[in-house]
Design a protein around this motif. Structure first.
Motif, PDB file in Angstrom:
ATOM      1  N   LEU A   6      39.917  35.871 -41.696  1.00 31.19           N
ATOM      2  CA  LEU A   6      39.184  37.128 -41.811  1.00 31.19           C
ATOM      3  C   LEU A   6      40.022  38.296 -41.310  1.00 31.19           C
ATOM      4  O   LEU A   6      39.985  39.399 -41.882  1.00 31.19           O
ATOM      5  CB  LEU A   6      37.875  37.036 -41.023  1.00 31.19           C
ATOM      6  N   THR A   7      40.789  38.080 -40.254  1.00 29.79           N
ATOM      7  CA  THR A   7      41.670  39.132 -39.739  1.00 29.79           C
ATOM      8  C   THR A   7      42.715  39.533 -40.762  1.00 29.79           C
ATOM      9  O   THR A   7      42.988  40.730 -40.968  1.00 29.79           O
ATOM     10  CB  THR A   7      42.353  38.651 -38.452  1.00 29.79           C
ATOM     11  N   ASP A   8      43.290  38.552 -41.432  1.00 28.81           N
ATOM     12  CA  ASP A   8      44.280  38.844 -42.468  1.00 28.81           C
ATOM     13  C   ASP A   8      43.643  39.579 -43.639  1.00 28.81           C
ATOM     14  O   ASP A   8      44.235  40.519 -44.201  1.00 28.81           O
ATOM     15  CB  ASP A   8      44.914  37.533 -42.942  1.00 28.81           C
ATOM     16  N   LEU A   9      42.423  39.180 -44.002  1.00 30.25           N
ATOM     17  CA  LEU A   9      41.724  39.859 -45.095  1.00 30.25           C
ATOM     18  C   LEU A   9      41.423  41.311 -44.743  1.00 30.25           C
ATOM     19  O   LEU A   9      41.613  42.215 -45.577  1.00 30.25           O
ATOM     20  CB  LEU A   9      40.430  39.108 -45.415  1.00 30.25           C
ATOM     21  N   LEU A  10      40.963  41.559 -43.535  1.00 30.19           N
ATOM     22  CA  LEU A  10      40.681  42.933 -43.119  1.00 30.19           C
ATOM     23  C   LEU A  10      41.953  43.779 -43.104  1.00 30.19           C
ATOM     24  O   LEU A  10      41.940  44.948 -43.513  1.00 30.19           O
ATOM     25  CB  LEU A  10      40.022  42.936 -41.737  1.00 30.19           C
ATOM     26  N   ASN A  11      43.032  43.201 -42.634  1.00 26.84           N
ATOM     27  CA  ASN A  11      44.292  43.953 -42.574  1.00 26.84           C
ATOM     28  C   ASN A  11      44.786  44.323 -43.972  1.00 26.84           C
ATOM     29  O   ASN A  11      45.157  45.479 -44.222  1.00 26.84           O
ATOM     30  CB  ASN A  11      45.354  43.136 -41.848  1.00 26.84           C
ATOM     31  N   THR A  12      44.770  43.362 -44.882  1.00 29.64           N
ATOM     32  CA  THR A  12      45.255  43.644 -46.233  1.00 29.64           C
ATOM     33  C   THR A  12      44.326  44.604 -46.973  1.00 29.64           C
ATOM     34  O   THR A  12      44.786  45.483 -47.712  1.00 29.64           O
ATOM     35  CB  THR A  12      45.396  42.340 -47.017  1.00 29.64           C
ATOM     36  N   GLY A  13      43.008  44.457 -46.771  1.00 31.79           N
ATOM     37  CA  GLY A  13      42.069  45.353 -47.441  1.00 31.79           C
ATOM     38  C   GLY A  13      42.188  46.786 -46.952  1.00 31.79           C
ATOM     39  O   GLY A  13      42.239  47.733 -47.766  1.00 31.79           O
ATOM     40  N   ILE A  14      42.246  46.961 -45.646  1.00 29.20           N
ATOM     41  CA  ILE A  14      42.377  48.319 -45.087  1.00 29.20           C
ATOM     42  C   ILE A  14      43.730  48.919 -45.454  1.00 29.20           C
ATOM     43  O   ILE A  14      43.829  50.119 -45.771  1.00 29.20           O
ATOM     44  CB  ILE A  14      42.182  48.270 -43.563  1.00 29.20           C
ATOM     45  N   SER A  15      44.775  48.105 -45.434  1.00 30.65           N
ATOM     46  CA  SER A  15      46.107  48.613 -45.789  1.00 30.65           C
ATOM     47  C   SER A  15      46.170  49.010 -47.255  1.00 30.65           C
ATOM     48  O   SER A  15      46.837  50.000 -47.609  1.00 30.65           O
ATOM     49  CB  SER A  15      47.161  47.542 -45.489  1.00 30.65           C
ATOM     50  N   THR A  16      45.499  48.258 -48.123  1.00 29.58           N
ATOM     51  CA  THR A  16      45.466  48.620 -49.544  1.00 29.58           C
ATOM     52  C   THR A  16      44.828  49.988 -49.752  1.00 29.58           C
ATOM     53  O   THR A  16      45.385  50.861 -50.438  1.00 29.58           O
ATOM     54  CB  THR A  16      44.685  47.559 -50.336  1.00 29.58           C
ATOM     55  N   PHE A  17      43.662  50.167 -49.159  1.00 29.47           N
ATOM     56  CA  PHE A  17      42.965  51.453 -49.312  1.00 29.47           C
ATOM     57  C   PHE A  17      43.744  52.594 -48.673  1.00 29.47           C
ATOM     58  O   PHE A  17      43.867  53.687 -49.260  1.00 29.47           O
ATOM     59  CB  PHE A  17      41.567  51.343 -48.694  1.00 29.47           C
ATOM     60  N   SER A  18      44.303  52.352 -47.485  1.00 30.12           N
ATOM     61  CA  SER A  18      45.019  53.416 -46.766  1.00 30.12           C
ATOM     62  C   SER A  18      46.283  53.825 -47.505  1.00 30.12           C
ATOM     63  O   SER A  18      46.573  55.032 -47.648  1.00 30.12           O
ATOM     64  CB  SER A  18      45.349  52.946 -45.349  1.00 30.12           C
ATOM     65  N   ARG A  65      40.884  32.635 -50.353  1.00 21.90           N
ATOM     66  CA  ARG A  65      41.046  31.631 -49.298  1.00 21.90           C
ATOM     67  C   ARG A  65      39.856  31.623 -48.351  1.00 21.90           C
ATOM     68  O   ARG A  65      39.395  30.562 -47.915  1.00 21.90           O
ATOM     69  CB  ARG A  65      42.332  31.896 -48.515  1.00 21.90           C
ATOM     70  N   LEU A  66      39.334  32.808 -48.035  1.00 21.39           N
ATOM     71  CA  LEU A  66      38.183  32.877 -47.139  1.00 21.39           C
ATOM     72  C   LEU A  66      36.940  32.271 -47.786  1.00 21.39           C
ATOM     73  O   LEU A  66      36.136  31.613 -47.114  1.00 21.39           O
ATOM     74  CB  LEU A  66      37.922  34.331 -46.747  1.00 21.39           C
ATOM     75  N   ARG A  67      36.748  32.458 -49.072  1.00 22.49           N
ATOM     76  CA  ARG A  67      35.609  31.867 -49.766  1.00 22.49           C
ATOM     77  C   ARG A  67      35.718  30.348 -49.837  1.00 22.49           C
ATOM     78  O   ARG A  67      34.701  29.651 -49.850  1.00 22.49           O
ATOM     79  CB  ARG A  67      35.506  32.448 -51.176  1.00 22.49           C
ATOM     80  N   GLN A  68      36.939  29.845 -49.893  1.00 26.69           N
ATOM     81  CA  GLN A  68      37.137  28.403 -49.916  1.00 26.69           C
ATOM     82  C   GLN A  68      37.031  27.772 -48.535  1.00 26.69           C
ATOM     83  O   GLN A  68      37.171  26.559 -48.403  1.00 26.69           O
ATOM     84  CB  GLN A  68      38.503  28.064 -50.528  1.00 26.69           C
ATOM     85  N   GLY A  69      36.781  28.577 -47.533  1.00 21.79           N
ATOM     86  CA  GLY A  69      36.627  28.053 -46.179  1.00 21.79           C
ATOM     87  C   GLY A  69      37.917  27.947 -45.419  1.00 21.79           C
ATOM     88  O   GLY A  69      37.964  27.332 -44.354  1.00 21.79           O
TER      89      GLY A  69
END
Length: 207
Positions: free
Chosen positions: A120-132, A174-178
């Motif tokens: 989840l931390t990696d997902l948040l980092n990549t998502g925020i970095s994409t938008f920023s 990856r997060l959806r797959q657990g």
């Protein structure tokens, strides 16, 4: 002069007294070996992660963020400067955060902290970095597009946006797959559990 019986009796009483005092002493020598704790145990370079899709994407993201930051730093004069300052902050912050995550994942340091959901931390980092990065690059191109450094920074910013967006899709999947580990990681985890528990695989007897 003491006779032999008296001497033997005294020695026996002395030995018994020393044995009793030794048994009742709280400071008893131990025969258990003292094992020194290795703080750096388990820290190694995970070449498998660096060769994986997530590892390669992390390396590309760090490089693109660094190049974008270098390009924006070469701008000596700007008018207006709001877009330049915003792009400078985004490129620097994403470079630092992504670089730290790359270091944690490549050295298996994240396994020392188990109470954090690293997927989840990696997902948040990549998502925020994409938008920023997308917003900063868009503002920079709209307001500052006169010098070559500004144009180059905008181009690398959009490239970083694309890479971060692709990484976000993979991290979300990856997060959806657990967050199931790969085959190699599963084998290492099973061997580690078997070794720690002292389990021995039963081998068939030869008849």
């Amino acid at each position: 002069m003491r006779n032999t019986d008296e001497t033997d009796g005294f020695d026996g009483e002395a030995s018994n007294t020393s044995m009793i005092s030794g048994a009742s002493s709280p400071y008893q020598p131990t025969t258990e070996p003292v094992r020194s704790r290795n703080v750096l145990a388990g820290i190694r370079c995970d070449n498998e992660y660096l060769r994986s899709n997530f590892g390669v994407l992390k390396i590309i993201e760090v490089v693109l963020a660094l190049i974008s930051f270098i390009c924006i730093e070469t701008i000596m004069m700007c008018l207006p400067c709001g877009g330049v300052y915003f792009f400078e902050f985004v490129s620097c912050s994403t470079f630092v955060v992504t670089g730290v995550l790359l270091l944690l994942f490549s050295l298996n340091l994240h396994t020392k902290v188990t109470h954090i959901n690293w997927n989840l931390t990696d997902l948040l980092n990549t998502g925020i970095s994409t938008f920023s990065f997308f917003l900063a690059s868009l503002v920079l191109v709209a307001l500052n597009h006169t010098s070559g450094a500004e144009i180059a920074a905008g181009i690398f910013g959009f490239l970083a946006t694309a890479v971060y967006a692709f990484n976000t899709v993979l991290a979300l999947r990856r997060l959806r797959q657990g967050g199931r580990p790969s085959v190699g990681q599963t084998g290492d985890y099973t061997r580690a559990r078997t070794t720690s528990r002292g389990e021995v695989e039963s081998q068939p007897e030869l008849h």
